[in-house]
Write a protein that holds these residues in place. Structure first.
Motif, PDB file in Angstrom:
ATOM      1  N   LEU A  17    -168.583 -15.278 -15.582  1.00 64.55           N
ATOM      2  CA  LEU A  17    -168.468 -16.269 -14.516  1.00 64.55           C
ATOM      3  C   LEU A  17    -167.020 -16.322 -14.056  1.00 64.55           C
ATOM      4  CD1 LEU A  17    -169.291 -18.855 -12.877  1.00 64.55           C
ATOM      5  CD2 LEU A  17    -168.907 -20.153 -14.983  1.00 64.55           C
ATOM      6  N   SER A  18    -166.801 -16.101 -12.737  1.00 69.47           N
ATOM      7  CA  SER A  18    -165.441 -16.159 -12.210  1.00 69.47           C
ATOM      8  C   SER A  18    -165.252 -17.434 -11.425  1.00 69.47           C
ATOM      9  CB  SER A  18    -165.185 -14.974 -11.277  1.00 69.47           C
ATOM     10  OG  SER A  18    -165.205 -13.788 -12.011  1.00 69.47           O
ATOM     11  N   ILE A  19    -164.200 -18.162 -11.744  1.00 74.00           N
ATOM     12  CA  ILE A  19    -163.850 -19.365 -10.981  1.00 74.00           C
ATOM     13  C   ILE A  19    -162.375 -19.257 -10.650  1.00 74.00           C
ATOM     14  CG2 ILE A  19    -163.771 -21.873 -10.943  1.00 74.00           C
ATOM     15  CD1 ILE A  19    -165.869 -21.850 -13.176  1.00 74.00           C
ATOM     16  N   GLY A  20    -162.068 -18.994  -9.395  1.00 78.47           N
ATOM     17  CA  GLY A  20    -160.670 -18.807  -9.007  1.00 78.47           C
ATOM     18  C   GLY A  20    -160.038 -17.749  -9.873  1.00 78.47           C
ATOM     19  N   ASP A  21    -158.920 -18.116 -10.480  1.00 75.91           N
ATOM     20  CA  ASP A  21    -158.155 -17.150 -11.245  1.00 75.91           C
ATOM     21  C   ASP A  21    -158.676 -16.965 -12.671  1.00 75.91           C
ATOM     22  OD1 ASP A  21    -156.162 -15.401 -10.675  1.00 75.91           O
ATOM     23  OD2 ASP A  21    -154.595 -16.594 -11.626  1.00 75.91           O
TER      24      ASP A  21
END
Lengths: 301, 106, 369
Positions: A17-21
């Protein structure tokens, strides 16, 4: 990513899961975690794990096999030793959010982590720093309706080079009475199903909006620091907080200040001097919001 | 608690290079690079520390300088107050007995 | 663990170009608490760990991993430097120069083995005759017996049999110190000649603190790793042995065996050389092992073969490794105390609660999502 792929990769521990950086590798055999991801994380970016390095790891799993057989329970396992309290298997959402928070709080050292809510508009960022039960999530969710984008309801993440706020827009966790307060202003379609009788009562999540998620790379200069203080039946009041006092409070709210050292010292001092800080005592969310508007009018925001 | 042994006439010194100073209204935050600790100093402890950055001094000489520097008389700033401040700064690691001390096997 | 990972860890080999192996290596280094040491050995400019050699598509993510690990290790090192400063302050006027041991020594001496090393407490050694004065001075300065050993059994055990005082914790800073007066327990089967080692210790410039001479430091590390029941983080111990050995001068290498005999560290030396040959392919270690084989009168200790197997088993994480770990722990204690005492000690330890805990206020600062 397809729902069925999310479920498959989640079970195999191959979901990222990618959230922003930030990126987190996720694993869970618990059905309620999958449901949580499909619902509250429906607008987020998932990719298949292919040995890319990630920032966090989280496995939501039964505490041990024997206990699992007797009683359906789960714990968040962030990949390092942590004394987690087992939760019922139906509370996958809670275990997931808690586990990811623990991992961010205890494994991030290259940025200053404040335990605070954070929102921003085009003029700058607001840090909402309160002890548990002080109402930081509620105020964060309220400000989302006031033209602010969500940075995070749990972490004020400060870049050490330029002391800006880095967004980490995860769903906002709402407890008990504040669930309906936010449902009222945000609309029912933005609120998740309610988890009844959790360790701190009822819990529901207010989803981040697509725009919050898309702008997760845009940092904000902290301009305003709010220390909300909820007291039942309290007379609404605002008082200005001196910069020295602000420094002390920010340090106390940080999970990694001591470990970072000098750069963190410079960051809190700079922020406390550059931003205006207020303590806001309130007895209702209507109070909190009108007090905030008063403050915002008098400042750059 | 003490940081270690000292005498009435111990000469104290401080290393400015170990201190990152952030002034606020009537208070100073000082980050001590050696310990990694953050301390909040009031005007008196800050004045004592500043004095010792420049010159090693004993308690009586510190008291004299502080009284002149902050325009205090002896009642405002008795020697006991200075000794207590020295002890606090010593425990924090900001100041230490200067090297020119005699060893005793006491 | 892959056989060549220790070489990568100390910079003898490049970081794995293959993403899967890189991922597994980084996870391993993180688990073993050596990631900051890896960061150090793969930096082009030693002061700036952000300048790693680009190895793969994930170089940016790797820099972040290194950065985090480096900041965490720097915190440990700051703590340790300050604690050594506080010990010096507590002992000012007593004319006692304690000798720093292990991690503390590497950090304060600016040794390669200390760069990026995680350390948790300070170990110092003083002469037998100085012990009670040092204990008193430390108590005056705020240290006191740690709660975890503040019971009659542990206090008596340490004072009667061990080579160190019961661990002391500073009341304000909550840091731990171990005060040694010997390097090996009184009951140990291998005894190091600590007086000779103290005598050869080197003063740190401008400080009232000493560290063991390079050869002794290496031999003590070898003893500590293989004969002290302390192989909890084997990668860290073996890396340390590599650096300490690799930095010995030719002259020190020539005198290594003689010194090991002199202080009773032949077996640890032999073990260390085997490890250096096996995992680091160190040519000087290979040469020394060959020289040993040619020398008459030097017996390759049979027990070292067993330890060697155990270490190797533990390094490769297979099903046997937790058993090997327990065995190493028991063995480490077996080396140090008679059998019946060992049984009593292990059973006492088994009945007490684990002491590793998060700070008390941590859970109050709850992070419920």
């Amino acid at each position: 990513m397809l729902k069925s792929d999310i479920d498959k990769y989640l079970g195999q521990g191959r979901l990222v899961l990618s959230i922003g950086d930030f990126s987190a590798r996720l694993k869970s055999s618990c059905a309620s975690v999958g449901v949580h991801l499909h619902d509250v994380y429906r607008d987020y970016r998932f990719v298949k794990f292919d040995h890319q390095l990630h920032d966090q790891f989280l496995d939501v799993r039964p505490p041990n096999l024997l206990r699992d057989l007797m009683k359906k329970q789960i714990i968040p396992d962030p990949g390092f030793q942590f004394p987690a309290v087992p939760l019922p298997a139906s509370m996958g959402a809670l275990a997931f959010e808690m586990g990811l928070n623990i991992s961010v709080a205890l494994k991030t050292y290259n940025r200053l982590i404040l335990h605070a809510g954070a929102v921003a508009n085009d003029k700058g960022g607001v840090i909402i720093s309160a002890a548990s039960g002080g109402g930081k999530s509620t105020l964060t969710a309220l400000l989302m309706q006031e033209g602010f984008r969500l940075l995070s309801d749990e972490f004020g993440i400060i870049e050490l080079n330029d002391h800006t706020l880095l967004p980490y827009p995860r769903p906002v966790s709402l407890k008990n009475a504040s669930i309906d307060v936010i449902r009222e202003v945000a609309g029912d379609e933005w609120i998740s199903a309610v988890i009844k009788d959790g360790p701190k009562g009822d819990i529901a999540y207010r989803r981040a909006r697509s725009d919050d998620i898309a702008r997760a790379y845009e940092t904000a200069v902290p301009r305003l620091i709010i220390f909300p203080k909820f007291e039942k039946g309290a007379v609404a009041a605002i008082s200005k907080v001196a910069s020295a006092d602000t420094v002390m409070r920010l340090i106390a709210s940080s999970t990694n200040y001591q470990i970072i050292g000098k750069d963190a010292f410079r960051a809190v001092n700079h922020i406390a001097k550059q931003a205006q800080a207020y303590e806001v005592t309130y007895g209702s969310s209507a109070d909190a919001l009108s007090l905030f508007r008063t403050i915002a009018e008098g400042t750059v925001l | 608690m003490l940081a270690g042994p000292s005498q009435q006439d111990t000469v104290w010194c401080a290393d400015k290079a170990c201190c990152v100073i952030e002034p606020h209204e009537e208070a100073w935050y000082v980050y001590h690079t050696l310990s990694g600790e953050t301390h909040l100093l009031n005007f008196l402890s800050y004045e004592v520390l500043k004095l010792l950055f420049d010159t090693p001094l004993d308690a009586e000489a510190i008291a004299e300088h502080v009284r002149i520097g902050l325009d205090f008389d002896i009642e405002d700033c008795p020697l006991s107050l200075i000794r207590q401040t020295i002890q606090e700064l010593d425990i924090a690691g900001f100041i230490r007995p200067s090297d020119k001390v005699k060893f005793s096997n006491a | 663990m892959k056989h060549n990972w220790l070489k990568i860890a100390v910079g003898l080999k490049a970081l794995p170009p293959n993403p899967q192996e890189l991922y597994e290596f980084v996870e391993y280094a993180d688990r073993e608490h050596i990631l900051a040491q890896v960061a150090y050995s793969h930096s082009m400019h030693k002061e700036d760990i952000s300048s790693i050699k680009p190895v793969c598509a994930d170089a940016d993510a790797l820099v972040i991993k290194f950065d985090n690990a480096w900041i965490r290790a720097a915190y440990d090192q700051r703590m340790l430097m300050f604690e050594s400063d506080r010990v010096e302050r507590a002992l000012a006027h007593y004319n006692i120069q304690p000798t720093l041991l292990k991690g503390g020594a590497y950090v304060i001496a600016g040794h390669r083995a200390g760069q990026g090393r995680r350390v948790s407490d300070l170990d110092i050694m003083v002469a037998d005759g100085e012990l009670s004065q040092v204990e008193k001075a430390l108590i005056m300065a705020g240290w006191q017996g740690d709660e975890t050993v503040d019971n009659d059994y542990d206090q008596a055990y340490y004072r009667k049999w061990m080579h160190e005082l019961p661990p002391m914790r500073h009341q304000r800073r909550r840091t731990l110190i171990d005060v040694h007066h010997r390097l090996t327990p009184k009951t140990a089967r291998i005894e190091l000649a600590h007086e000779k080692m103290i005598e050869a210790a080197v003063k740190i410039e401008g400080r009232q603190i000493r560290v063991l001479a390079p050869t002794d430091r290496f031999l003590h590390a070898a003893y500590h790793a293989f004969y002290d029941g302390e192989l909890d983080t084997p990668a860290r111990s073996l890396i340390e042995i590599y650096y300490l050995f690799d930095d010995l001068t030719q002259k020190e290498i020539i005198h290594l065996l003689a010194r090991a005999r002199d202080i009773g560290a032949e077996k640890p030396l032999f073990m260390a050389l085997q490890i250096l040959a096996e995992y680091f392919d160190h040519s000087k270690a290979n040469d020394l092992l060959k020289a040993f084989a040619l020398l008459t009168g030097v017996q390759i200790p049979l027990s070292s073969k067993v330890i060697f197997w155990l270490v190797k088993t533990q390094m490769s994480s297979n099903a046997f490794s937790s058993m090997a770990k327990l065995f190493l722990y028991i063995r480490g204690h077996w080396m140090r105390m008679p059998f019946f005492m060992l049984l009593k000690h292990l059973s006492m330890k088994a009945f007490r609660k684990p002491t590793k805990q998060l700070p008390k206020n941590f859970l109050e600062n709850d992070l419920f999502g």
